[in-house]
Scaffold this motif. Structure first.
Motif, PDB file in Angstrom:
ATOM      1  N   UNK A 157       0.832  -1.210   0.000  1.00  0.00           N
ATOM      2  CA  UNK A 157       0.000   0.000   0.000  1.00  0.00           C
ATOM      3  C   UNK A 157       0.861   1.251   0.000  1.00  0.00           C
ATOM      4  N   UNK A 158       0.536   2.178  -0.891  1.00  0.00           N
ATOM      5  CA  UNK A 158       1.155   3.501  -0.921  1.00  0.00           C
ATOM      6  C   UNK A 158       0.030   4.525  -0.831  1.00  0.00           C
ATOM      7  N   UNK A 174      -6.116   2.641  -6.474  1.00  0.00           N
ATOM      8  CA  UNK A 174      -5.429   2.522  -7.762  1.00  0.00           C
ATOM      9  C   UNK A 174      -4.526   1.284  -7.745  1.00  0.00           C
ATOM     10  N   UNK A 175      -4.537   0.517  -8.821  1.00  0.00           N
ATOM     11  CA  UNK A 175      -3.776  -0.725  -8.906  1.00  0.00           C
ATOM     12  C   UNK A 175      -2.689  -0.569  -9.969  1.00  0.00           C
ATOM     13  N   UNK A 176      -1.427  -0.754  -9.544  1.00  0.00           N
ATOM     14  CA  UNK A 176      -0.288  -0.547 -10.433  1.00  0.00           C
ATOM     15  C   UNK A 176      -0.150  -1.701 -11.422  1.00  0.00           C
ATOM     16  N   UNK A 177       0.511  -1.389 -12.533  1.00  0.00           N
ATOM     17  CA  UNK A 177       0.750  -2.396 -13.565  1.00  0.00           C
ATOM     18  C   UNK A 177       1.927  -3.289 -13.226  1.00  0.00           C
ATOM     19  N   UNK A 212       5.217  -2.055 -11.772  1.00  0.00           N
ATOM     20  CA  UNK A 212       4.983  -0.635 -11.550  1.00  0.00           C
ATOM     21  C   UNK A 212       4.842  -0.299 -10.079  1.00  0.00           C
ATOM     22  N   UNK A 213       5.284   0.881  -9.722  1.00  0.00           N
ATOM     23  CA  UNK A 213       5.168   1.374  -8.355  1.00  0.00           C
ATOM     24  C   UNK A 213       3.836   2.069  -8.141  1.00  0.00           C
ATOM     25  N   UNK A 214       3.306   1.976  -6.913  1.00  0.00           N
ATOM     26  CA  UNK A 214       2.123   2.749  -6.574  1.00  0.00           C
ATOM     27  C   UNK A 214       2.366   4.234  -6.725  1.00  0.00           C
ATOM     28  N   UNK A 215       3.629   4.644  -6.559  1.00  0.00           N
ATOM     29  CA  UNK A 215       4.010   6.044  -6.713  1.00  0.00           C
ATOM     30  C   UNK A 215       3.645   6.581  -8.094  1.00  0.00           C
ATOM     31  N   UNK A 216       3.589   5.700  -9.116  1.00  0.00           N
ATOM     32  CA  UNK A 216       3.319   6.158 -10.477  1.00  0.00           C
ATOM     33  C   UNK A 216       1.956   6.828 -10.601  1.00  0.00           C
ATOM     34  N   UNK A 274      -2.740   3.713  -3.502  1.00  0.00           N
ATOM     35  CA  UNK A 274      -2.260   2.885  -4.600  1.00  0.00           C
ATOM     36  C   UNK A 274      -1.759   1.554  -4.050  1.00  0.00           C
ATOM     37  N   UNK A 275      -1.944   0.504  -4.846  1.00  0.00           N
ATOM     38  CA  UNK A 275      -1.511  -0.838  -4.447  1.00  0.00           C
ATOM     39  C   UNK A 275      -0.594  -1.410  -5.520  1.00  0.00           C
ATOM     40  N   UNK A 276       0.486  -2.041  -5.077  1.00  0.00           N
ATOM     41  CA  UNK A 276       1.469  -2.599  -5.988  1.00  0.00           C
ATOM     42  C   UNK A 276       1.757  -4.045  -5.600  1.00  0.00           C
TER      43      UNK A 276
END
Length: 842
Positions: free
Chosen positions: A595-596, A609-612, A615-619, A635-637
C-alpha cells in the motif's frame, strides 16, 4: 487563347489585371472550388467585377474595405471583388474573437465590411448578395455587364495584412501589387505552379501564407481548392484531397504533423506532385515521416518568408535526395530577392559566418499601415533589416539561427534560445519545442523550455530531457525549467503563441542544505533529476521526478547509503528536508508491503489505484494530485516488489490480497477502482469479489490495459522504461522480437522469475523481474465480463481493437483515447485528461 506565363518584372502591374488575363485565356477552367460550390475563371471574373463596382462606388472610396467571409468559393470570390474595388482590402479571419476584429478594423480605418456576419464588426456592412444593390437577390451578382475597372497597381496597396503583434497590438503590413505579383512569379519559378495544377488552400486566406497560396494559384492559372481544417477537421482532409485530385498542398509544419497523425500507416495522398511547408522551421524527421504517404515522384519543398518581405527562400527536397538531419535549411533566395548577411556594423560577412539577414528587393511590402516611424525603423527604400540571424553555407543555402533580439545572457554567456530548441528537436520523442528567457523575482534570468511530445512516442520526464541536453550543450544552455504540454498553444496564424504559455515552475534556489544528511540527499536528488542544485524544501515531483526517477533514486540510496527504502517513504517525505530526516533514522517503521497512500485526507469515499506489472504505486501520484481533493487516494502494488516476500502468481491471488487491504481502509462501499495495465485486470477482479460480498462498486476505470489474448501475441522487453531519446531500430514481432539485441537483458529477467520477491535484486533488475512476472499473469488470466459502470482509456498506440472490450465491459461504458504511449497515460501532461474524465464520472 493560350495563357502567357507571368514574368516579373514584366508588363503586368496589378493583381487584378493579371487575374483578368487569366480569365480571358482560361474562361472555363475551375478557379474557385470548395465543398459548397465552384466558379470558373470567367464566372469568378464577372461576379467579382460587380462586387468591386458596388464597393468602389461607396462615398469614402479611398478608405480600406474589410472582408469577413468563410474560406469557401463564395468567400474567395468576395476577396477578389473587394480587391477590384480599388480600395485597400483588410482580410478578417472568422475565427478571431470579436474584440480583436474590432481592434483591427479600427486600426485600419475601414468604413465598410463585406460580410454575412454583420453583427460581428462595428461598422457598416454589405453582404455579397447586397453588394450590387441593397436588398437585391443573390442572383443580381450573376447578371449584367458590371465592370469596376478601378485598378490600383505597382507600389499601391492591394491588401493590409494584420499580424498578431508581440505587444498585443496588431500590426498592419501593406501588401502592394508589385509584391504579390512577385509572390506569384516565385510560385511558378520555384514550385512550378501553372494552369495544370489544383492548389489546396488549407491555410487561412486572411494571413500572409494563405494569401500567398491564393496568388500562387490564381495568377498562374491554377484552380484554388479551399478547405478550412479548423472548421471541417483534420480527419476528413486526406479524403477531400484525394476526392478533388489536388496536385499541390501547402501547410505549416504543425498542420502537417496534425495531418500525419490521422493518416493510417499505409495511407497515401495520391495525386500530389508537391507538398510545401512554411511559417516556421521544420525538422527533417517530419519530412521523413511524410514521405511514405506521398507518391513516388512527389517533391517536398520548405519555403520561408514574412509579411514584410514576402517569400525569402525555397529549399526543395526531391524524392531521391537525403533528408537533412535536424532543422531543414531555409534554402536558396527567392526570385527578386537579394539576401545579405551583415555584421553589427552593416558590413557583409564571409560565407559560413553568422550575422543579421538583410533583404534588398524592389518587391518588399509597403511598410506598416499608418505607422511611419515603425516603417522607417525597419525599411530603408528597397532594403529591409529582418532582425533574424543567419548564415550562408558553401552551397549558397541560407540557414536561420534565431532572432537578433532574442539572445540572452545566462551566467555571463550569450545564449540563443533557437539553438536550444534545435537541440530539443533532435530527440525523436519531441514534436514541438520553444525556449524562452524567464526572470522570476530577484532570481537571475534563466531559460524555460516548453515541449510537446510526439503523439506516437513516450512522454519524457524533465530530468530525462535535461540529461539529454547536457550531452549536447554547455551547462549554461540547459533550461532550468522544462514544461511538458500536450501541444504548444498557437495563435490564429498557426504560430506558437508565447503569450499563452503557462508560467514555468518557480526557480527559487531556496534554503541550501543545513546538515550532513541534507547535503547527501540534495546531492542524490540533483544527480537523479539532473539539476545543478536543490533546496531543502523542494518537492521531488515538482522538480520533475516521475516513477522512473523514483526507481533510480531508491537504487542510488541503496547503493550509496546501504538503506533499502520504498516509494511510499518518498510519498511520506517528499522534500529534501523530510527525506533527509527519514534516512537519518536509518530504519523507517510501519511500512506496508503493498500500500502507498498518495493522499490520506478527504471526507468522501477513497479511490483505490492498482499498479501495472513491475509498476510502483508512486506512479499514480500525478493522477492523485489532479483528482478531486475531497477523496483519499491509495495505490496498491505487487507483493514482494519493495519488500521481501513470495509474490502472487495469479491475478486472482493479487486481487484477494489487495481486497483485504482495501476492506481495512474502507469496510463498506461504494468503491471506486482505477487500474493501469495489469492493474486494470486486478481492478476488475477486485470489483467482482466486492459485488459477491454484497458491496457496491460505483466505478472501475481501466487505463490502457492489454487483454490476455493480446498480451499472448506480444513480446515485451523488460520493464516500461524511459522514452527513447535517440532512434532505435526494432525488428518486428514474435520470435524475432525475442532474439533482438536486448534479448540478453530480457532473458536475464525471465531466468530470475523463480526468485522474484524472495531474493531482492539490485536496481532496475528488481522491477524488470516483476514486469516479466506481471506479463505472465496477464497471459494466464481469464477475464470475466463486468456489467458495472466503467471507463476505458486507451493510449494512441494501443495495438488492440477497442471492440474487443465489448465482451468484457458490458455495462455503462465510456471510452477515451489518450494521445500518448502506454506509460505516459499516467504522466503529465496526458494524465490531466484522464483525471478530468474520472473526476466527472465520480
Amino acid at each position: 487563347m493560350q495563357l502567357a506565363a507571368l514574368v516579373v518584372p514584366g508588363g503586368t502591374r496589378s493583381v487584378t489585371e493579371r487575374f483578368r488575363e487569366v480569365a480571358d485565356a482560361l474562361p472555363d477552367v475551375p478557379a474557385l472550388v470548395s465543398v459548397e460550390g465552384s466558379y470558373t475563371f470567367a464566372e469568378a471574373n464577372a461576379r467579382s467585377e460587380r462586387i468591386g463596382a458596388a464597393l468602389g462606388g461607396e462615398d469614402d472610396a479611398a478608405s480600406p474595405v474589410a472582408v469577413l467571409l468563410p474560406q469557401t468559393a463564395d468567400g474567395l470570390l468576395g476577396i477578389l471583388g473587394a480587391l477590384k474595388s480599388g480600395r485597400p482590402v483588410v482580410l478578417l479571419d472568422p475565427t478571431l474573437p470579436d474584440e480583436k476584429l474590432h481592434r483591427i478594423v479600427a486600426q485600419a480605418g475601414a468604413t465598410v465590411c463585406l460580410t454575412d456576419e454583420g453583427d460581428r464588426v462595428p461598422l457598416r456592412t454589405i453582404s455579397p448578395a447586397e453588394a450590387l444593390t441593397t436588398g437585391s437577390p443573390a442572383e443580381a451578382l450573376t447578371t449584367g455587364p458590371g465592370d469596376a475597372r478601378v485598378d490600383r497597381a505597382g507600389r499601391e496597396a492591394a491588401f493590409i495584412c494584420f499580424t498578431s503583434g508581440s505587444t498585443g497590438r496588431p500590426k498592419g503590413v501593406v501588401l502592394t501589387h508589385d509584391m504579390l505579383l512577385n509572390e506569384a512569379y516565385g510560385g511558378r519559378d520555384r514550385l512550378g505552379v501553372d494552369a495544370g495544377d489544383r492548389v489546396a488552400l488549407v491555410l487561412p486566406a486572411a494571413f500572409m501564407a494563405g494569401l500567398t497560396v491564393f496568388v500562387f494559384a490564381l495568377l498562374n492559372g491554377a484552380g484554388l481548392y479551399a478547405y478550412d481544417p479548423r472548421v471541417r477537421g483534420m480527419r476528413n482532409m486526406a479524403a477531400w484531397l484525394r476526392s478533388v485530385q489536388v496536385t499541390t498542398l501547402h501547410c505549416t509544419p504543425s498542420l502537417l504533423r496534425s495531418l500525419l497523425a490521422v493518416l493510417a500507416p499505409d495511407e497515401r495522398l495520391t495525386g500530389l506532385r508537391l507538398v510545401t511547408t512554411c511559417g516556421e522551421a521544420i525538422h527533417g524527421r517530419d519530412v521523413t515521416a511524410l514521405r511514405p504517404h506521398l507518391p513516388a515522384d512527389c517533391v517536398y519543398t520548405s519555403w520561408s518568408g514574412s509579411s514584410e518581405i514576402g517569400h525569402l527562400a525555397f529549399f526543395p527536397i526531391p524524392p531521391g535526395d537525403p533528408v537533412p538531419e535536424g532543422i531543414v535549411p531555409v534554402g536558396f533566395p527567392a526570385p527578386g530577392k537579394q539576401v545579405t548577411i551583415v555584421a553589427e556594423n552593416g558590413e557583409p560577412v564571409p560565407a559560413g559566418q553568422t550575422g543579421e539577414v538583410v533583404v534588398t528587393s524592389e518587391y518588399l511590402s509597403g511598410g506598416y499601415w499608418d505607422a511611419p516611424d515603425e516603417t522607417a525603423a525597419r525599411f530603408s527604400g528597397t532594403v529591409y533589416r529582418t532582425g533574424d540571424l543567419g548564415r550562408f553555407d558553401d552551397r549558397g543555402v541560407l540557414h536561420l539561427m534565431g532572432r537578433r533580439d532574442s539572445a540572452v545572457k545566462i551566467r555571463g554567456y550569450l545564449v540563443e534560445p533557437a539553438e536550444v530548441e534545435a537541440a530539443l528537436l533532435t530527440a525523436p520523442v519531441i514534436a514541438e519545442a520553444v525556449v524562452v528567457p524567464v526572470q522570476q523575482g530577484s532570481q537571475p534570468v534563466h531559460l524555460a523550455a516548453y515541449v510537446a511530445p510526439h503523439p506516437t512516442a513516450g512522454t519524457p520526464a524533465p530530468a530525462t530531457l535535461r540529461r539529454f541536453l547536457r550531452e549536447r550543450l554547455p551547462s549554461w544552455m540547459v533550461p532550468t525549467a522544462i514544461v511538458v504540454l500536450p501541444s504548444l498553444p498557437r495563435n490564429e496564424r498557426g504560430k506558437v503563441d508565447r503569450v499563452a504559455l503557462p508560467p514555468p515552475p518557480e526557480n527559487d534556489a531556496g534554503l541550501p542544505p543545513r546538515s550532513h544528511w541534507e547535503v547527501i540527499v540534495a546531492d542524490l536528488w540533483a544527480q537523479v533529476l539532473d539539476l545543478e542544485s536543490v533546496g531543502v524544501h523542494d518537492d521531488f515531483m515538482a522538480l520533475g521526478g516521475d516513477s522512473l526517477a523514483v526507481e533510480e533514486l531508491l537504487a542510488a540510496v541503496e547503493e550509496r547509503l546501504r538503506l533499502r527504502l520504498t516509494s511510499a517513504d518518498l510519498v511520506a517525505a517528499p522534500t529534501v528536508a523530510e527525506f533527509a530526516r527519514l534516512v537519518s533514522q536509518a530504519r523507517p517503521a510501519g511500512r506496508h508491503p503493498t500500500l502507498v497512500t498518495l493522499r490520506a485526507n478527504g471526507e468522501r469515499e477513497p479511490i483505490f489505484c492498482f499498479a501495472g506489472a513491475g509498476g510502483l504505486g508512486f506512479s499514480f501520484l500525478p493522477l492523485a494530485r489532479r483528482l478531486p481533493g475531497d477523496r483519499p487516494v491509495h495505490a496498491l502494488q505487487a507483493y514482494g516488489l519493495e519488500n521481501r516476500g513470495l509474490p502472487d502468481w495469479s491475478v486472482g491471488r493479487a486481487a484477494r490480497r489487495h481486497l483485504a487491504t482495501i476492506r481495512k481502509l474502507q469496510p463498506r462501499g461504494p468503491y471506486h477502482l482505477v487500474g493501469h495495465s495489469l492493474g486494470g485486470l486486478i481492478a476488475l477482479d477486485v470489483a467482482h469479489r466486492l459485488v459477491a460480498l454484497g458491496e457496491e462498486v460505483s466505478l472501475v476505470a481501466v487505463l490502457d490495459t492489454y487483454l490476455p489474448k493480446l498480451a499472448k501475441e506480444m513480446t515485451f522487453a523488460g520493464p516500461v522504461g524511459r522514452p527513447e531519446l535517440v532512434p532505435v531500430k526494432r525488428p518486428k514481432g514474435g520470435l524475432l522480437a525475442r532474439l533482438r539485441g536486448d534479448s540478453r537483458e530480457l532473458w536475464s529477467y525471465r531466468m530470475r522469475l523463480p526468485l522474484a520477491g524472495v531474493v531482492p535484486f539490485d536496481g532496475i533488475t528488481q522491477y524488470g523481474v516483476f514486469f516479466e512476472q506481471g506479463h505472465l499473469l496477464t497471459r494466464l488470466h481469464r477475464v470475466r465480463p463486468w456489467a458495472g459502470r466503467s471507463l476505458l482509456f486507451l493510449a494512441e498506440e494501443h495495438p488492440g481493437d477497442p471492440a474487443a472490450w465489448g465482451g468484457v465491459l458490458t455495462g455503462d461504458l465510456d471510452i477515451h483515447r489518450v494521445g500518448c504511449d502506454h506509460p505516459s497515460v499516467l504522466r503529465e501532461p496526458h494524465v490531466e485528461s484522464v483525471a478530468s474524465a474520472i473526476a466527472k464520472a465520480l
